[in-house]
Design a protein around this motif. Sequence first.
Motif, mmCIF file in Angstrom:
data_model
loop_
_atom_site.group_PDB
_atom_site.id
_atom_site.type_symbol
_atom_site.label_atom_id
_atom_site.label_comp_id
_atom_site.label_asym_id
_atom_site.label_seq_id
_atom_site.Cartn_x
_atom_site.Cartn_y
_atom_site.Cartn_z
ATOM 1 N N GLU A 11 0.800 -1.890 -2.958
ATOM 2 C CA GLU A 11 -0.181 -2.569 -2.115
ATOM 3 C C GLU A 11 0.369 -3.882 -1.565
ATOM 4 O OE1 GLU A 11 -3.858 -2.940 -4.266
ATOM 5 O OE2 GLU A 11 -4.010 -0.766 -4.528
ATOM 6 N N GLU A 12 1.068 -4.635 -2.409
ATOM 7 C CA GLU A 12 1.632 -5.921 -1.987
ATOM 8 C C GLU A 12 2.703 -5.724 -0.912
ATOM 9 O OE1 GLU A 12 4.415 -9.417 -3.892
ATOM 10 O OE2 GLU A 12 2.985 -8.401 -5.209
ATOM 11 N N ARG A 13 3.595 -4.760 -1.134
ATOM 12 C CA ARG A 13 4.667 -4.521 -0.166
ATOM 13 C C ARG A 13 4.137 -3.923 1.126
ATOM 14 N NH1 ARG A 13 9.611 -2.853 -4.231
ATOM 15 N NH2 ARG A 13 9.573 -4.847 -5.300
ATOM 16 N N TYR A 14 3.096 -3.104 1.038
ATOM 17 C CA TYR A 14 2.466 -2.551 2.236
ATOM 18 C C TYR A 14 1.910 -3.685 3.094
ATOM 19 C CZ TYR A 14 -0.567 0.377 5.131
ATOM 20 O OH TYR A 14 -1.183 1.005 6.199
ATOM 21 N N ALA A 15 1.234 -4.622 2.460
ATOM 22 C CA ALA A 15 0.676 -5.766 3.185
ATOM 23 C C ALA A 15 1.788 -6.635 3.778
ATOM 24 C CB ALA A 15 -0.202 -6.597 2.253
ATOM 25 N N ASP A 16 2.883 -6.792 3.044
ATOM 26 C CA ASP A 16 3.998 -7.608 3.528
ATOM 27 C C ASP A 16 4.671 -7.007 4.755
ATOM 28 O OD1 ASP A 16 3.561 -9.422 1.513
ATOM 29 O OD2 ASP A 16 5.233 -8.743 0.264
ATOM 30 N N LEU A 17 4.683 -5.665 4.845
ATOM 31 C CA LEU A 17 5.350 -5.014 5.970
ATOM 32 C C LEU A 17 4.657 -5.281 7.297
ATOM 33 C CD1 LEU A 17 6.300 -1.536 4.475
ATOM 34 C CD2 LEU A 17 7.844 -3.389 5.094
ATOM 35 N N GLY A 18 3.343 -5.331 7.284
ATOM 36 C CA GLY A 18 2.616 -5.525 8.541
ATOM 37 C C GLY A 18 2.787 -4.334 9.456
ATOM 38 N N ASP A 19 2.572 -4.533 10.748
ATOM 39 C CA ASP A 19 2.670 -3.442 11.708
ATOM 40 C C ASP A 19 4.066 -3.298 12.294
ATOM 41 O OD1 ASP A 19 0.035 -2.739 11.385
ATOM 42 O OD2 ASP A 19 -0.664 -4.059 12.985
ATOM 43 N N GLU A 20 4.839 -4.372 12.299
ATOM 44 C CA GLU A 20 6.171 -4.327 12.885
ATOM 45 C C GLU A 20 7.200 -4.756 11.858
ATOM 46 O OE1 GLU A 20 6.692 -6.135 16.658
ATOM 47 O OE2 GLU A 20 4.720 -5.520 17.363
ATOM 48 N N LEU A 21 8.395 -4.205 12.020
ATOM 49 C CA LEU A 21 9.473 -4.482 11.091
ATOM 50 C C LEU A 21 10.739 -4.755 11.882
ATOM 51 C CD1 LEU A 21 10.337 -4.382 8.062
ATOM 52 C CD2 LEU A 21 10.841 -1.970 8.422
ATOM 53 N N ASP A 46 11.675 3.446 17.875
ATOM 54 C CA ASP A 46 10.712 3.357 16.774
ATOM 55 C C ASP A 46 10.380 4.743 16.217
ATOM 56 O OD1 ASP A 46 10.713 0.685 17.317
ATOM 57 O OD2 ASP A 46 8.646 0.600 18.044
ATOM 58 N N GLU A 47 10.274 5.729 17.091
ATOM 59 C CA GLU A 47 9.954 7.086 16.659
ATOM 60 C C GLU A 47 11.052 7.635 15.749
ATOM 61 O OE1 GLU A 47 8.111 10.637 15.947
ATOM 62 O OE2 GLU A 47 7.258 8.801 16.767
#
Length: 109
Positions: A11-21, A46-47
């Motif tokens: 959950e923490e890492r998912y939140a840290d990733l955000g929408d863009e990387l 991106d695909e």
Amino acid sequence: MGLDNLSADIEERYADLGDELTVDLDSETRNELAMLESAYDPDGTDELVRRAVHMLFQTAVETGNLDFHLRSGYDVTYDEYLMDMTMDSFNQQQGFPQPDTNDDRRYQF
């Protein structure tokens, strides 16, 4: 560690990733990505990155590599994460292991 720690870390890492990387690419990765982009002609780079993550994840699950690392770091497997319970908890809930029974007829024909 355990199942709760794994869930919290995900959950923490998912939140840290955000929408863009943003990812820095070395020359080998850039070359391979250019080759894949030329061959597959996707809507965008991106695909291809999304496909690569899916493929890596699927391969890690199928080969047991993900379970190996999860067991090493969290003492759980991917199946246990999906069930949200460890196999020990599941077996206790189902009544396993079953008590020894006197099954004298097991080997009779």
